[in-house]
Design an enzyme around this catalytic site. Sequence first.
Site, short mmCIF file in Angstrom:
data_model
loop_
_atom_site.label_atom_id
_atom_site.label_comp_id
_atom_site.label_asym_id
_atom_site.label_seq_id
_atom_site.Cartn_x
_atom_site.Cartn_y
_atom_site.Cartn_z
N LYS A 133 -3.54 6.68 -1.82
CA LYS A 133 -3.46 5.25 -2.08
C LYS A 133 -4.85 4.74 -2.48
CE LYS A 133 -1.87 1.02 0.31
NZ LYS A 133 -1.35 0.52 1.59
N LEU A 182 -3.24 -6.34 -0.68
CA LEU A 182 -2.54 -5.34 0.14
C LEU A 182 -1.43 -5.92 1.01
CD1 LEU A 182 -5.35 -2.95 1.47
CD2 LEU A 182 -3.88 -2.63 -0.52
N SER A 208 2.69 -1.96 0.87
CA SER A 208 1.70 -1.93 -0.19
C SER A 208 1.42 -0.54 -0.74
CB SER A 208 0.38 -2.53 0.32
OG SER A 208 -0.13 -1.80 1.41
N ILE A 229 -0.07 -1.72 7.87
CA ILE A 229 -0.44 -2.73 8.86
C ILE A 229 0.75 -3.58 9.25
CG2 ILE A 229 -1.10 -4.56 7.23
CD1 ILE A 229 -3.48 -5.19 9.07
N GLY A 230 1.80 -3.56 8.42
CA GLY A 230 3.01 -4.31 8.75
C GLY A 230 4.26 -3.64 8.21
N GLY A 231 4.09 -2.39 7.73
CA GLY A 231 5.22 -1.66 7.17
C GLY A 231 4.91 -0.99 5.86
N SER A 232 3.64 -0.93 5.48
CA SER A 232 3.26 -0.51 4.13
C SER A 232 3.44 0.98 3.85
CB SER A 232 1.80 -0.90 3.84
OG SER A 232 1.69 -2.29 3.75
#
Length: 572
Positions: A133, A182, A208, A229-232
């Site tokens: 990434k 992001l 992201s 960080i939240g599902g990326s």
Amino acid sequence: MSSRKDWKDICAEKRKAQSAAIPPEWIIQPPPESQSLVLDVPAQSGLLTERELEITETTDVDLILQKLRSAEWSSVEVTTAFYKRAIIAQQLTNCLTEIFVERALQRARQLDDILRETGKPVGPLHGLPISLKDQFTMKGLETVMGYVAWVGKFADKDSVLVEILYECGAVPFVRSNVPQTLMWGETYNHVFGRTTNPYNRKLTPGGSSGGEGALLAMKGSPLGVGTDIGGSLRIPSAFCGLYTLRPSYERLPYCGAVNALEGQESISSVLGPMANSMSGVKIFTKAIIDAEPWTRDPLVLRKEWSEKEYRLEYHGGGKELCFAMLWDNGVVRPHPPLQRAMEMTKAALEAAGHKVIDWEPHRHLEIYKNAETIFVADGGHDYRVQCELSGEPLIETMVPPTDAHESTLSEPFVKTLVGEAARLGAYDLWQLQKEKRELRKSHLDHWERTVSRTGTGRPVDAIISPAVAYTAVPHGLNTDSFYTTLCNALDYACTVFPVTFVDPKLDRPLPPHKFHNHEDEAIHQLYSTDLFAGCPVGLQLIGRSQEEEAVIAMTEIVDNALKAARKRSNGS
């Protein structure tokens, strides 16, 4: 008068340089934009030889590594094969950022020479191409990370992860696209543009880590690295039919990678592998931990890879496990394909001798509000500062300017829950962090109390839930991420694994239910069998904090149970 170059010109120049990095002989005649499904194009393009197709169609990373170690396949030919396929993926889905063919091939040649001269592989990832990434800095390369102002910023050293990958014998060979800031579950920025889903290019691959998702779905890489960080990691893996691991805070080395919201440490961003097999997830995780990353990254926990945990010695040795199904998180009810995937997984586990009970949601709205308020605690200051450096506008919607899919959603539920972003003071942020600790303790106690319902003498071994309430959706409509953000807030180690594909005959629309909120209603209305036909359907396995080894092992058990169930249903 300002002498600053126009941000649009900077983007155009960067895209031109990116195109120039592609060998002309690797340019294909792409199908028309109206062709949604493009997964078969690499095999039909004529660019890949039969041997290169064999290499890139091999999804078991362990098998690829065996052939590399034995010199049956050279690193040069494996890297070349995946590079060519990655460039095909780029031409179809716009998934890449940095392309550095000769640098990667030179590295592959060095590894081949070492193996030939010594008879020994360099490390556990010897000769394996790995995609990254666009956050993981590599010396001498730009790391744009979706911001125009970062074009032209060349790294003077490798990030810790890249250092370790080199020492493990890997060949970093491409970098993949991300959204501006992001903090989107989709992948679009002004520099490189929009990444699409190869299962249906009218749909998003998620974000992201969406560039990685599209690349791996096209089999343009055997193993990729994203962040979450939240599902990326989990959202693109679910949307693109992949496996992934979201590890706990500070288990794997993030040091030296660039990021958004730098300094926000209430909910840590983590890195993890993405692959077309669980073998890739395990091999990567073990290789990085075995390299003792805590000696290079001061935040990484000094926790060695534990075979005891991988053997599930704290989970009854993996015999008669008890899984809990989270059918509905109380925020958004899953679409019919997700419900069917849950039912398939439950049946497969029960057939394999495991127990399955229902998970009772616990304080979900409080956890959701707390996490999302932490994410916007600076009032968007970080994003605006980076955009102002170049003059590019802050992207405030992922909806395309033309041919956007209709939606009845006026604003995501999270905005209703959190309110307008306001810059918080230190004391207010401390109170959010204090509340987060209390919520984690409360959820831990809730999990421990399940011992009264499992019948195993242990609390629930793992929770199984959707990763997202829907499969890949049209661009701009991936609005909900709480099935994944729940785990980031509570720091639960978790994976995503593929289960099935949307089948219009089986996944019929359901009648309206009592909606949790206005977004739940809009997402219910979005569902259409024609729109989602053929999309991958993935689920999430949730374990405890810092038990990555056990989570990987339990995911292997679930994956094997599903494969056995498919064999039975096919009569083989």
